[in-house]
Structure formats: structure tokens, C-alpha cells
Motif scaffolding. Structure first.
Motif, short mmCIF file in Angstrom:
data_model
loop_
_atom_site.label_atom_id
_atom_site.label_comp_id
_atom_site.label_asym_id
_atom_site.label_seq_id
_atom_site.Cartn_x
_atom_site.Cartn_y
_atom_site.Cartn_z
N SER A 81 0.84 -1.20 0.00
CA SER A 81 0.00 0.00 0.00
C SER A 81 0.87 1.25 0.00
O SER A 81 2.00 1.24 0.51
N LEU A 82 0.36 2.32 -0.55
CA LEU A 82 1.10 3.58 -0.67
C LEU A 82 0.29 4.70 -0.03
O LEU A 82 -0.91 4.82 -0.26
N LYS A 83 0.96 5.53 0.79
CA LYS A 83 0.30 6.67 1.41
C LYS A 83 0.91 7.96 0.89
O LYS A 83 2.14 8.10 0.82
N ILE A 84 0.02 8.93 0.54
CA ILE A 84 0.46 10.26 0.09
C ILE A 84 -0.15 11.28 1.03
O ILE A 84 -1.36 11.33 1.21
N SER A 85 0.69 12.09 1.65
CA SER A 85 0.22 13.10 2.61
C SER A 85 0.24 14.48 1.97
O SER A 85 0.92 14.71 0.96
N GLU A 86 -0.49 15.42 2.58
CA GLU A 86 -0.52 16.82 2.13
C GLU A 86 -0.72 16.91 0.62
O GLU A 86 0.06 17.52 -0.10
N LEU A 87 -1.79 16.34 0.16
CA LEU A 87 -2.07 16.26 -1.28
C LEU A 87 -2.13 17.64 -1.93
O LEU A 87 -2.65 18.59 -1.35
N ASN A 88 -1.61 17.73 -3.14
CA ASN A 88 -1.74 18.95 -3.94
C ASN A 88 -2.13 18.57 -5.36
O ASN A 88 -2.16 17.39 -5.72
N ILE A 89 -2.41 19.56 -6.17
CA ILE A 89 -2.96 19.33 -7.49
C ILE A 89 -2.04 18.49 -8.37
O ILE A 89 -2.49 17.72 -9.22
N GLU A 90 -0.71 18.60 -8.15
CA GLU A 90 0.24 17.83 -8.96
C GLU A 90 0.17 16.33 -8.68
O GLU A 90 0.69 15.53 -9.45
N ASP A 91 -0.46 15.95 -7.57
CA ASP A 91 -0.54 14.52 -7.22
C ASP A 91 -1.61 13.79 -8.03
O ASP A 91 -1.68 12.55 -7.99
#
Length: 326
Positions: free
Chosen positions: A91-101
């Protein structure tokens, strides 16, 4: 005015014939929050895996690689960010999402053979509170009128009318942000609202009051809407000044209207007014112009909503306002 709308058709998870399932948690991630690309239903032990940004597994697209036999097990790739971390179950976690994600993410798992899964990540932002705007402040009967629901980050917009059925014949724009009254009628007067929505939020505008004005007679038939509006405003201001001067003379010359602290019944108020103007022998065709500037709230609105000919008829005005308080 429109902002960046972060919306679209999204894929919550993708299941391949190999049994790899990737699910977004939460299903509608928001900017500045976190998302987990959760992986399950992988049979057997995972030797290693790698995540890529995009739908292919070229090395330049690699986010990170994981190998349980190395220390540390994680190794960053060209697309790596400190906001990204992984877990032993892939599994992969991405924090503090922004538009480039936003975009597609591909997982490649090494078992006895390579298995792969791809998921699409789209982000959402909270919709801003809508504001109804119009370029026609004083709409005239039969004029074309536009109302626009000004908001940002919305995926869906709804329109409504408080307490009444929405008028027939109203034209909606393709995105429903603007509604058009091709030929507005007095019965279109009312309170309107719009609601902006996306999968993570919903907000409603304040009520917008639309009052439709009429101009009687044929003398204004060749005037455009702006000129008609100017005539109406100028006429009302002129009448207010004239009436104020006449009433001030009456006030000084005779008696003050009685003052009471509690609200006054409109019929009582008009009776006192009639006694004063009759004493001064003021022509009855001037009574409406004299009393109008001293009306407040609903009585004043009733006066302004009338056509020019009706507005000069004091007894018509009296009949329409007698039930109000002043």
C-alpha cells in the motif's frame, strides 16, 4: 468567475485477473489531506514491489521501490517525494495532497511473476459559497435577464425559488451556472437561490431578491433598458425631493404627525395624512407623490412596484398598503 475545478470521473479501485486490488481511502480525497492507495488480495508472499507515476513502469516514472531483503527496504525513484511512504503489503500513502498529485498510479509486484495494477487519483476541493450575480439591477418587463451562480470547485449546480414554483421558460446554460429569463414577467418576481455541490461538499447561496419593474404607456417603447432604468430612478428621486419640500411646508405650517413608540397601523397613519392634506387643499392627484417618500419597508416597495399611472393614484396605493405597519 470560475476557479480551478478539481473534479471528474474517478476510479475507486481496479481489479486485475491476477487478484491485485487498489482502493482509494478515502474514496474522494481532498487537497491538503492524505490518501491511502490500499492494496489487498495479493496471494502469497511479496518479495518486492515498486510504485510508478503513470500507467507504464519505465524507470524515470518510478516513485519508490521496496525490497524486504535490503536495509532499508525502501529506495526512492525519480518521482519520489518525502510526502510519500509505503507499507510491506504494498500500500502507498500520500500526505498533504496537492494538485500535482493527480493522475494514474501503477503498482508492480514481484512474486513468481510480475503482477500489476493501476488506479486513478483525482482530488477535490471544498466548494466556495455561491453568490448570485446579475448585470441587470432593475429588470424591466419583457427584458432579457441573466442570473449567474458564482462559485468555485463545483461539479453540480442547482437553482431554486423560495416558496414558489420555478418559472417556466427559463433557459439553463450547459453547466447550469447561468439561467436566462428570455422575456421576464412581473410574476417572475421572487427570491432565488443556487446550490453548488461536489462529492465532498455542498453550499447554498444567500437568497437573491429579484423585483421586476413595469413602465406604463408607449412613450418608453423606443428606449433601451438602461435608459428606462434611468428614467425610473430619476423620476423617483425627483418626486421624492418635490414631495419632501411640500410635506416640510405642511409640517411647519400646521401640525406634526403624532409620534408613537410602538408600530403604527398604516390605515391610522394615512387617515392623519389625509386630514392634513385636505386642510391644505392639496389636489388629490398629488397625494400619492407626497406620501410615498415617507413610506418604509413593504409599503415603499409596494409603491415602487406599481406602474407610473397606478403609482399616481393615491387611493389605489392606500388599498394596497392599508394592512401594513409603519
Amino acid at each position: 468567475m470560475r476557479g480551478v475545478t478539481i473534479t471528474g470521473v474517478f476510479c475507486l479501485w481496479m481489479a486485475l485477473s491476477t487478484g491485485v486490488h487498489i482502493e482509494l481511502i478515502p474514496p474522494h480525497p481532498q487537497i491538503n489531506q492524505s490518501v491511502l492507495l490500499s492494496v489487498d488480495q495479493i496471494s502469497g508472499s511479496i518479495r518486492s514491489f515498486a510504485w510508478f507515476k503513470g500507467e507504464n513502469t519505465r524507470s524515470q516514472n518510478q516513485i519508490l521501490a521496496y525490497n524486504s531483503r535490503t536495509t532499508p527496504p525502501e529506495s526512492p525513484g525519480p518521482m519520489y517525494s518525502p510526502r510519500i511512504s509505503c507499507f510491506p503489503n504494498a500500500s502507498l500513502k500520500i500526505s498533504e495532497l496537492n494538485i500535482e498529485d493527480q493522475g494514474n498510479y501503477t503498482l508492480q509486484v514481484q512474486q513468481e511473476a510480475h503482477v500489476r495494477g493501476t488506479v486513478q487519483l483525482l482530488l477535490y476541493a471544498i466548494v466556495t459559497k455561491p453568490v448570485i450575480r446579475t448585470t441587470t439591477i432593475t429588470p424591466i418587463v419583457n427584458e432579457e435577464v441573466h442570473l449567474t451562480c458564482d462559485t468555485m470547485n463545483s461539479q453540480k449546480i442547482l437553482w431554486g425559488r423560495s416558496g414558489k414554483i420555478f418559472p417556466p421558460g427559463v433557459i439553463q446554460s450547459s453547466d447550469n451556472r447561468t439561467i436566462t429569463f428570455p422575456s421576464i414577467k412581473p410574476e417572475d418576481t421572487g427570491l432565488y437561490w443556487c446550490e453548488a455541490e461536489n462529492p465532498v461538499s455542498k453550499k447554498t447561496s444567500d437568497l437573491y431578491t429579484m423585483t421586476v419593474y413595469c413602465v406604463c404607456g408607449s412613450t418608453t417603447s423606443d428606449l433601451n433598458a438602461a435608459e428606462i432604468s434611468g428614467v425610473i430612478i430619476g423620476t423617483l428621486l425627483g418626486l421624492a425631493l418635490l414631495a419632501g419640500g411640500i410635506f416640510l411646508l405642511l409640517y411647519v405650517k400646521r401640525h406634526k404627525l403624532p409620534v408613537r413608540e410602538e408600530p403604527r397601523d398604516m390605515e391610522e397613519y394615512l387617515q392623519v395624512f389625509e386630514q392634513m392634506v385636505e386642510q391644505e387643499k392639496l389636489p388629490k392627484d398629488q397625494w400619492a407623490d407626497v406620501v410615498a417618500p415617507f413610506l418604509t419597508r413593504e409599503p415603499q416597495k409596494t409603491y415602487c412596484d406599481q406602474c407610473e399611472q397606478e403609482a399616481k393614484d393615491y387611493f389605489t396605493l392606500r388599498g394596497k398598503t392599508r394592512h401594513f405597519l409603519v
